[in-house]
Structures are given as structure tokens and as C-alpha cells.
Design an enzyme around this catalytic site. Structure first.
Site, PDB file in Angstrom:
ATOM      1  N   ILE A  73       0.029   9.220   8.454  1.00 42.14           N
ATOM      2  CA  ILE A  73      -0.565   8.289   9.417  1.00 42.14           C
ATOM      3  C   ILE A  73      -0.214   6.845   9.058  1.00 42.14           C
ATOM      4  CG2 ILE A  73      -2.458   9.791  10.093  1.00 42.14           C
ATOM      5  CD1 ILE A  73      -4.239   8.124   8.167  1.00 42.14           C
ATOM      6  N   ASP A 118       0.851  -1.181   0.000  1.00 47.41           N
ATOM      7  CA  ASP A 118       0.000   0.000   0.000  1.00 47.41           C
ATOM      8  C   ASP A 118       0.892   1.239   0.000  1.00 47.41           C
ATOM      9  OD1 ASP A 118      -1.638   2.127   0.405  1.00 47.41           O
ATOM     10  OD2 ASP A 118      -2.790   1.220   2.034  1.00 47.41           O
ATOM     11  N   GLY A 134      -4.122   1.688   8.281  1.00 47.12           N
ATOM     12  CA  GLY A 134      -5.065   0.987   9.160  1.00 47.12           C
ATOM     13  C   GLY A 134      -4.742  -0.501   9.204  1.00 47.12           C
TER      14      GLY A 134
END
Ligand code: NAI
Length: 744
Positions: free
Chosen positions: A531, A511, A534
């Protein structure tokens, strides 16, 4: 009270300081200890004539109050001379206020070349020349504060001021670049658009306004921006009457109007116009990097479109269809192949925080280890390629903007331990699309195969901001739902500190969204810092459960479901709280530093757990964990679990006993009985204890094909793949349950 802002030892050059705003700045700086060069050409407001009077008067005023000031009478067009006055009188130059200005207002067609040129010479070129003369001095001393004076006329436009507006907004462009070039030398450049009563405004403002908008209401902002303690750089402020506001650029999220291998057309632009101009989800790029970084993403989105070349077609239908779920549900994406060696599972294990510090991590980190294996949560990696490369937005009816996509939830179920290397093929289907009002949720089911064997199943639940309101349903029976943890303290807690490079490492597993590494890109999305993925926190949580309740035995890991509640910043500490209820481990992951819940509504299902083996061993009523080593075992186990939860209702609905003979190599390998007639129902291994209403015989592979919806049961029956004895009509009821419950 905080200390007053002083300018002792600082040398300030204010251009056009013989009156109006410039005079107010000169007086204010001098009052606070600065040595001031009062520059003014002393002409009229249209730029005619010259005189030393204006500057001298202000110098006298300053000196009368005990301040330090010298006059300079040059036009700002002689930039060097102004700076030289500062150096001669005070030996340095620290602060420059580009303020001098004149007006030559005319309606546009009446503007002469001279009107145009003189305005640009005084405002734009004058500011350039004085600033250039001061620049190296500021650079060498590693301190400088520069103010450019723009105007509301430049920002918004104003009748009769085309020449002035152009020059005034030119100053903002100049300031923006100086801010970038000066930053590393502690030279800050900010721009103001003032409103004040002065010689320039006396012809347009009534007297009471002229009196009310005092230049003294502008100078405090200028002083603050020029103080050594102020870090503002590249700002633009409107200021007047005692009010100050900051301006910034706002950019709509925009729309991609080009399609791979198709010409880009004005019709496509027209069709997307509303979206291009929609500021509902706008962002605020602050730098040119922030501004253009998304273009790379646009290119890769266009590149990843899977459309056949059709250079002659000027059709815009692909883009004008918009978001039309009815059209998209059930559509399949082209299969994606993921080929890997042992390196990818190891990289993944490192990406989700495994370390050789923990001896029992070695089997995930060293291909030479006897028990070398893949973390179960690695199952998302081959499947996610379908999301990134599978052309989700090319599905008719799914024309949405990728930048509006958020990963909401994830479900992963494993049917066998993941191979440590090889080739996996993932097939993705749009399972359902939900309308949540503020957005749409796409449920993407991805089945991953090694050869013909189903290895794992993922359900990606993605939220598309702003795509809701199409009148669709709010929930789906196809959705793997989240569950809340029990209301008691957790049975176990695992804590792990993520490293500041966690996302930089994890992204190498596939990713590559710049949101996780590029600060400018993250800022575009409204995040202070890049960030963590997830799915990286997901990997942490999954391995915490695996270690605590399955002794790191990957064969015991069956499924995981989680909801991404809050983003995690690399470097934060993840604290996974776990509650054990049978073979289900409820989980919740908190960020220790903030107390925020990052992962919510989550659980892991294990085939058996390692901590309380005796009490929770499968009873006669439950299938053994290993079953017969067939693909169908897990489906039956899932059915068994559902019966335990909802057996009463099912017995009422179905009222029948079904026996399954599952064959392998044409021999019965295992028998299962689904009893939905007696008590609250049960599933057990072996033939029906009473009389079965329907007996099915089918091979393990064909069973999976039916469950997965690859062949419908009728077809399987007609072709002889599925043999049915007894009440055939009842099998229809079972078919529904199977597909609904297996959710494969
Ligand atoms: P002002 O006319 O009172 O002050 C401008 C001063 O600049 C004058 O003293 C003039 O002699 C001097 N000057 C003109 N050409 C010069 C040159 N070539 N070299 C050196 N000095 C020169 O006007 P005001 O209102 O104080 O304006 C100051 C700045 O603020 C100007 O740049 C103006 O465009 C800007 N501004 C003012 C607004 C207002 O509401 N007063 C609104 C928007 C911008």
C-alpha cells in the site's frame, strides 16, 4: 450450467487403486475420459504379501464401462516402473495420485524398526519415488497435477500411529516444496487428509460409519484439484462425508524478547509468553518468504533500540514493564538530526506526484530555479526520523510491538518555509497516551529546529492495536483534532493518478517499511498488495491545496491536519475535495476507482488565500499575515483564530486585557493585545486600546521557549527574561491559555 470437468487425453496414475479410495479415484477419472494406470501391490493392509487380483478387478470394472485402463502390480517403492507402465500404455503421464498405503499401528515404544521403516517406505519414500519418476515428463510438457495423501493422524497426532503420523506429515512437507518447485512448469501439488470407510479403517470404524463415509465423497475433490483449470497449489484439505475444508498455518504476532546489547534470556521468553502465544491478532504466512520477511524487521527494530550496552545484566525489566502510559507521558526521545541537500526535497516532490508536466512544479523540482523551494509537507520528513530511529519503544512504559502500530493521524504546522538544504534537529516528546479500548493512541509531538529556530511542529498520532484497556483517558486536550468538511459540494476538486511505483519512489524519502513495496510483507499485514504510505497521500492533498488556494506560495502554508481513513494502492487515483472557509481549507481525499475515503477529517490552514484576496484581507482586528517576521507571530495568529472560535467562553473565564511587547535585539519589534474582556474577545496587533490589565515584555526567543514549555513562566519571570507589569496573578490564567492554545 457450467461445462463438466473432463479429462480426455489425460493419463492418470493412481497408486494403491485396487481398493478403497484409490479405486474410487480410478473409476471417477476413467468415467470422465482419462486413461488410467491402476497400480496396486495387492498385499494385506499391513503390507504383507502381493497379488495382481486387486488391480485387475478395477481395470476390468473400468473397461466394462467403456473406459481406458491398464494394471500395474509393482510396489510404489519401484517408482520408475509405475511411470513406465503409463508411458508404455498411453505415451505420457499427466496426473499422479499418491494414494497407496498400509498401517502398522503400535503404541510408541512398541514400534519396531521394521514397523517404522516399512511405513516410511510405502507412504513417504514410495510417493517420493513415483513422483520423481513422473516429474521430468510433467516438467517437459508444462503440465502436471500431483496429489499427496496425508492424514488427520499426521496433522493432529493419534494414539498408536507415531510411525504413520510422521510419514503422513512428511508428505505435506514434500508437497509444499514440490508446489514451489513445480509452479513455473504448471505442476501443482496438493495434499488431502481424507476420511473414508475402507480396508484400512474397517477395524476402527463401526459398520454404519464405514458405509456412510464413502470413498466417492472424497474423489470429487481429487478430480477438481487435478483438473487443468484448477489453479490451487500447495493446498491442504480435509475431506470426508461430503464435506471439504482447507487448512492453513496460523502464526501469532509474537513478541520481540531480545534487547539490543543485552543477552537474550529464558526469563525474557517466560515474561513474554502470553504475547508469544496470543492468537488474537494472528496472521497466516503462506510462503517461507512471508514467514521470514518479518525477521528483517525484527532485526532492524532491535538495532534501532537505543539502549546502553550492559552485557552482564540479566535483568528483564525492560520487557516486563509492558505498556504503562503513566510512566511514558512527557518523556523525551533523544534528538535526531536530519542532514540533507537539495536532492531530498526534490525526491520528496517527485514522491508526492509532482511532475515537470506542470510548469509551476518546476520550482519544487529544479534546484536551479530562481524560486526553488521545499514543499511545506516535507516538514514531516525530518520529524518522522524520530518515529523510526528515535527508539519510541525504548521509553519506559512503552514496550509495545512495532508490528501492531498504525499511523492514525498527522498534524504539521510550519513557522517558516523549510530550508531547501541543511541540518534540522527534531526533538520528540510523548505528549499523551489515550486508551481507546481496542488499542492505545500515542501522541508524539516533534519540534524541528534549524539551529535555534523552530521550523515546524508535527504531531504523530499512532494507534497501537491491542494496547488499550489500561484504564486511561479517551481524549486529550493536547490532541490536534480532526474536523468534518462543510455539508455542501466542494469548492474545488483536484485529481491526480498515482503511479504503480509511487510507493517505491516515496519510500526513498525515508519510510522504508517493506509494507509499501514487498508483496509478501504486505500479505502478512492482510493487504492484497503493498500500500501507499499514508504520508504520501498526505503530500498529494497538501500540494493540491497549496496550488488551488495559495498559488503554490509556500509562505502561505501554515498547518495541515489529516486522518488516514483507508489505505491507497499505488496506481489508484486520488481526488482531493476542498472547501474554503476563510483561511481554512477543509479537505477530503477519495480514491476515485473505489469511492473510498482515504483521507478524512482533514484541513489545511493558510495564512492567507490567493483566490479571494480582497474579501478576506486581514482587517484591523486581525493581525497581518506577515506579522513582524518573528517566530511568535504564528503563535499569536493561532491564538487569534482560537479567540474567534471560542472568544465568548474565554471572555467569561479570563475577563482581562493582556498586552505583549515582543522584543528583538532588545528593541520592541511588535506589540500584540489579547483582549479577553470586551465583546467576544479579540486579538490585534498594537498596544491595548483600553487599559491593559497585564503587560508582558519578552524577547521573541524567550517567548517561544515559554510557549514550548522549555522554561516555565515563573522561572522566566524570576530570571528577568519575562517582565510583567500590572496584575501578575492574571498572567497565570493566560499562561494556561497560551500553552493550551499554542499547542506547541
Ligand atoms: P486401502 O487399504 O483400501 O487402500 C490402500 C491400497 O494401497 C490397497 O489396495 C493396497 O493394496 C495398496 N498398497 C499398499 N501398499 C502398497 C504398495 N507398496 N504399492 C502399491 N500399492 C500398495 O485404504 P484406503 O483407506 O483407501 O487408503 C488410501 C490412502 O488414504 C492411504 O494412503 C491411507 O493412508 C490414506 N488415508 C485413509 C484414510 C481413511 O479414512 N480411509 C484416513 C487417512 C488417510
Amino acid at each position: 450450467m457450467s461445462a463438466p470437468l473432463r479429462f480426455d487425453g489425460r493419463v492418470v496414475l493412481v497408486t494403491g487403486a485396487g481398493g478403497g479410495l484409490g479405486r474410487a479415484y480410478a473409476l471417477a477419472f476413467a468415467e470422465r475420459g482419462a486413461s488410467v494406470v491402476v497400480n496396486d501391490l495387492g498385499g494385506d493392509f499391513k503390507g504383507h504379501g502381493k497379488s495382481s487380483l486387486a488391480a485387475d478387478k478395477v481395470v476390468e470394472e473400468i473397461r466394462a464401462k467403456g473406459g481406458k485402463a491398464v494394471a500395474n502390480y509393482d510396489s510404489v517403492e519401484a517408482g520408475e516402473k509405475l511411470v513406465q507402465t503409463a508411458l508404455d500404455a498411453f505415451g505420457r503421464i499427466d496426473i499422479l495420485i499418491n494414494n497407496a498405503g498400509i498401517l502398522r499401528d503400535r503404541s510408541f515404544t512398541r514400534i519396531s524398526d521394521e514397523d517404522w521403516d516399512i511405513i516410511h517406505k510405502v507412504h513417504l519414500k514410495g510417493s517420493f519415488l513415483v513422483t520423481r519418476a513422473a516429474w521430468n515428463h510433467m516438467k517437459n510438457q508444462k503440465f502436471g497435477r500431483i496429489i499427496m495423501t496425508s492424514s488427520g493422524a499426521g496433522i493432529y497426532g493419534n494414539f498408536g500411529q507415531a510411525n504413520y503420523s510422521a510419514a503422513k506429515l512428511g508428505l505435506l512437507g514434500l508437497a509444499n516444496t514440490l508446489a514451489v518447485e513445480g509452479k513455473k512448469y504448471n505442476i501443482h501439488c496438493n495434499t488431502i487428509a481424507p476420511t473414508a470407510g475402507s480396508r484400512l479403517t474397517q477395524t476402527i470404524m463401526p459398520q454404519d460409519m464405514l458405509d456412510a463415509f464413502k470413498p466417492e465423497y472424497v474423489s470429487p475433490l481429487v478430480l477438481w484439484l487435478c483438473h487443468e483449470s484448477c489453479q490451487e497449489n500447495s493446498g491442504l484439505f480435509e475431506v470426508g462425508a461430503g464435506w471439504i475444508g482447507k487448512l492453513r498455518w496460523e502464526r501469532s504476532l509474537g513478541a520481540i524478547v531480545r534487547q539490543k546489547n543485552h543477552p537474550m534470556t529464558p526469563e525474557a521468553v517466560r515474561n513474554k509468553w502470553e504475547k508469544i502465544c496470543d492468537f488474537d491478532t494472528a496472521n497466516h504466512p503462506r510462503t517461507i518468504q512471508e514467514s521470514v520477511s518479518m525477521l528483517n524487521d525484527v532485526l532492524s527494530q532491535i538495532e534501532s533500540q537505543d539502549v546502553s550496552p550492559n552485557p552482564t545484566s540479566y535483568s528483564t525489566s525492560a520487557f516486563s514493564t509492558g505498556f504503562d502510559p503513566a510512566n511514558a507521558i512527557g518523556k523525551k526521545l533523544p534528538p535526531i538530526t536530519y542532514e540533507y541537500t537539495y536532492l531530498q526535497p526534490i525526491l520528496y516532490a517527485l514522491g508526492v506526484g509532482m511532475s515537470t508536466k506542470d510548469p509551476d512544479h518546476l520550482k519544487f523540482l529544479f534546484e536551479g530555479n530562481e524560486e526553488f523551494c521545499c514543499l511545506p509537507s516535507f516538514g514531516v520528513i525530518p520529524a518522522q526520523a524520530s518515529m523510526f530511529e528515535g527508539g519510541l519503544t525504548n521509553i519506559p512504559g512503552l514496550s509495545f510491538d512495532f508490528t501492531k502500530m498504525l499511523h492514525g493521524e498527522q498534524y504539521l504546522e510550519l513557522y517558516k518555509p523549510l530550508p531547501t538544504s541543511g541540518k534540522l534537529t527534531s526533538e520528540a516528546t510523548v505528549a499523551d497516551i489515550l486508551d481507546k479500548g481496542s488499542g492505545a493512541v500515542i501522541l508524539l509531538d516533534v519540534h524541528t529546529y534549524s539551529g535555534k529556530d523552530l521550523v515546524c511542529y508535527n504531531q504523530f498520532s499512532v494507534f497501537i492495536v491491542g494496547a488499550g484497556g489500561f484504564g486511561g483517558k479517551r481524549s486529550s486536550e493536547k490532541s490536534k483534532v480532526t474536523v468534518n468538511p462543510p455539508n455542501r459540494p466542494p469548492d474545488a476538486v483536484a485529481t491526480d493518478v498515482t503511479t504503480v511505483d509511487q510507493a517505491a519512489l516515496y519510500r526513498l524519502t525515508g519510510d522504508r517499511n517493506p509494507l509499501h513495496i514487498d508483496p509478501s510483507f504486505a500479505a502478512l499485514g492482510g493487504f492484497k498488495k503493498p500500500i501507499l504510505h499514508g504520508l504520501c497521500s498526505f503530500g498529494f492533498a497538501a500540494r493540491h491545496v497549496l496550488k488551488h488556494f495559495a498559488n503554490n506560495d509556500v509562505t502561505k502554508f501554515k498547518a495541515i491536519k489529516i486522518r488516514f481513513a483507508k489505505p491507497v494502492v499505488p496506481g489508484e487515483t486520488l481526488q482531493t475535495e476542498m472547501w474554503k472557509e476563510g483561511n481554512r481549507i477543509y479537505i477530503q481525499t477519495k480514491i476515485k476507482e473505489t469511492g473510498n475515503i482515504a483521507i478524512a477529517g482533514a484541513y489545511v490552514d493558510l495564512t492567507s488565500t490567493s483566490d479571494q484576496p480582497s474579501a478576506k484581507q486581514p482587517s484591523a482586528k486581525q493581525p497581518s499575515a506577515k506579522g513582524a517576521g518573528l517566530q511568535s507571530d504564528l503563535v499569536f495568529q493561532e491564538i487569534g483564530r482560537r479567540i474567534k472560535e471560542e472568544g465568548n467562553q474565554l471572555v467569561k473565564k479570563v475577563n482581562a486585557i493582556f498586552q505583549w511587547n515582543i522584543t528583538k535585539d532588545e528593541k520592541t519589534a511588535v506589540q500584540w493585545t489579547i483582549d479577553l474582556k470586551n465583546g467576544s474577545g479579540e486579538l490585534y496587533q498594537g498596544p491595548a486600546r483600553g487599559k491593559a490589565d497585564t503587560i508582558f515584555t519578552v524577547s521573541d526567543e524567550d517567548f517561544m521557549d515559554v510557549v514550548l514549555g522549555k522554561i516555565n513562566p515563573q522561572k522566566a519571570f524570576m530570571s528577568g527574561k519575562l517582565k510583567v507589569k500590572g496584575n501578575i496573578m492574571l498572567s497565570q490564567k493566560l499562561g494556561t491559555i497560551l500553552q493550551q492554545y499554542a499547542k506547541l
